[in-house]
Design an enzyme around this catalytic site. Structure first.
Site, PDB file in Angstrom:
ATOM      1  CB  SER A 120      -0.852  -0.202   0.996  1.00 42.19           C
ATOM      2  OG  SER A 120      -1.892   0.785   1.024  1.00 42.19           O
ATOM      3  CG  ASP A 139      -6.884  -2.050  -3.888  1.00 42.87           C
ATOM      4  OD1 ASP A 139      -7.066  -1.012  -3.294  1.00 42.87           O
ATOM      5  OD2 ASP A 139      -5.742  -2.491  -3.802  1.00 42.87           O
ATOM      6  CG  HIS A 173      -6.064  -1.946  -0.141  1.00 39.48           C
ATOM      7  ND1 HIS A 173      -5.006  -1.472  -1.074  1.00 39.48           N
ATOM      8  CD2 HIS A 173      -5.604  -1.306   1.192  1.00 39.48           C
ATOM      9  CE1 HIS A 173      -4.128  -0.850  -0.574  1.00 39.48           C
ATOM     10  NE2 HIS A 173      -4.432  -0.719   0.661  1.00 39.48           N
TER      11      HIS A 173
END
Length: 348
Positions: free
Chosen positions: A134, A288, A318
């Site tokens: 991320s 995501d 995600h």
């Protein structure tokens, strides 16, 4: 209590102290005055070891190397690969803004890549990787790019591993942002908040980003690097229609130039600047908002001649790789973690 305060409490509650076990010695220390958690395998090695420098996720404002899920991932990486792992506790927003987070992870990486430090930890200089998930994937991509420009660093990375990375803040209306706008794990409003808080607490930037009107016309040339109508495969366009950008105020970009800086948005570098990047692993998840960032970067890297393994997981969301411990343990989390570790084992 607002949403961010609740998230901070959760991440604080997930902290565990550095605890060694029969396989790995774990210590908290500092590299180049930046806090890191260091994992050193106990089992003997035939020769020099591999190394992974890991940057945790959390929107540049949450998380830490000592969170249970990250401690588990980095500990498992060290044990499984018999590798030295450096997990970086870079400083976080809102107390610290861009470029502090980038500078922290970059200074740790540069410190670790010194031949004397590699030698101290018995690391093979030809087998070092940066990795992150991320926001950490964003930092890993930016570090790998910056190292290509840094004549002071003699050791080259062998690989970079980017796990559902955030790679651009120019266009926050990609098909993945539209399709997954209201997903529970990372809704669009939260990603917009993470992006804007990375640069400032000024709500005018967040509001401009939320309406996708934050890029000034003088930066219009940058849109070629994130033009999803050219860069995404047909199956991901899903009937969405590309519209030309609506430009915003020059004043915002002058006040907060970070969102146009490749150190914050690695997709914004030219194709020429992508050449020479190391072997790359990119993980994207179907459900995501950041899915399309990863797809566009994978495509651009491949076009620039960089060897890329792109794993796209159609049943994942995600952050799925952090769901590997009870009570939030999911089979998909284990599958993603195992695939990532397998790639490192085969390629590092």
């Amino acid at each position: 209590m607002n949403h961010m305060e609740a998230l901070m409490l959760i991440t604080d509650a997930e902290y565990i102290a550095p605890t060694s076990d029969e396989n790995v010695t774990v210590t908290d220390t500092e590299f180049s005055n930046v806090a890191v958690r260091l994992y050193l395998p106990r089992k003997p090695s035939d020769g020099l070891r591999r190394a992974v420098i890991y940057f945790h996720g959390g929107g540049w404002s949450l998380g830490q190397a000592g969170m249970k899920c990250y401690d588990h991932l980095t500990r498992w990486t060290s044990n499984r690969l018999n590798a030295v792992v450096v997990s970086v506790n870079y400083r976080l927003a809102p107390k610290y803004r861009f470029p502090v987070q980038f500078e922290d992870v970059y200074s740790v990486t540069k410190f670790f890549l010194q031949s004397s430090v590699l030698s101290q930890y018995g690391v093979d200089p030809d087998r070092v990787c940066v990795a992150g998930d991320s926001a950490g994937g964003n930092l890993a991509a930016a570090v790998a790019q910056q190292l290509l420009e840094d004549s002071e660093v003699k050791t080259k990375l062998k690989a970079q591993a980017l796990l559902y990375p955030a790679l651009q803040s120019l266009d926050l209306n990609l098909p993945s942002y539209q399709e997954h706008e209201n997903k529970i794990i990372l809704p669009k409003w939260l990603m917009v908040k993470f992006w804007s808080e990375y640069f400032t607490s000024d709500s005018s930037l967040r509001e401009a980003m939320a309406s996708n009107r934050h890029v000034p016309v003088e930066s219009s040339h940058l849109f070629q690097f994130v033009n999803w109508s050219n860069l995404l495969p047909e199956e991901l366009k899903k009937g969405y229609v590309y519209t030309s950008p609506t430009y915003g105020s020059s004043e915002l970009a002058q006040k907060y130039p970070g969102f146009l800086d490749p150190r914050a948005a690695p997709l914004l570098v030219s194709d020429a600047q992508l050449r020479g990047l190391p072997l790359t692993y990119i993980l994207t998840c179907e459900h995501d908002v950041l899915r399309d960032d990863g797809f566009m970067y994978a495509g651009r890297l491949q076009a620039a001649g960089v060897p890329v393994t792109h794993d796209h997981v159609k049943d994942a969301f995600h952050g799925a790789m952090t769901f590997v411990l009870s009570p939030a343990e999911l089979a998909v989390g284990h599958r993603l973690m195992n695939r990532y570790i397998e790639w490192l084992n085969e390629n590092l």
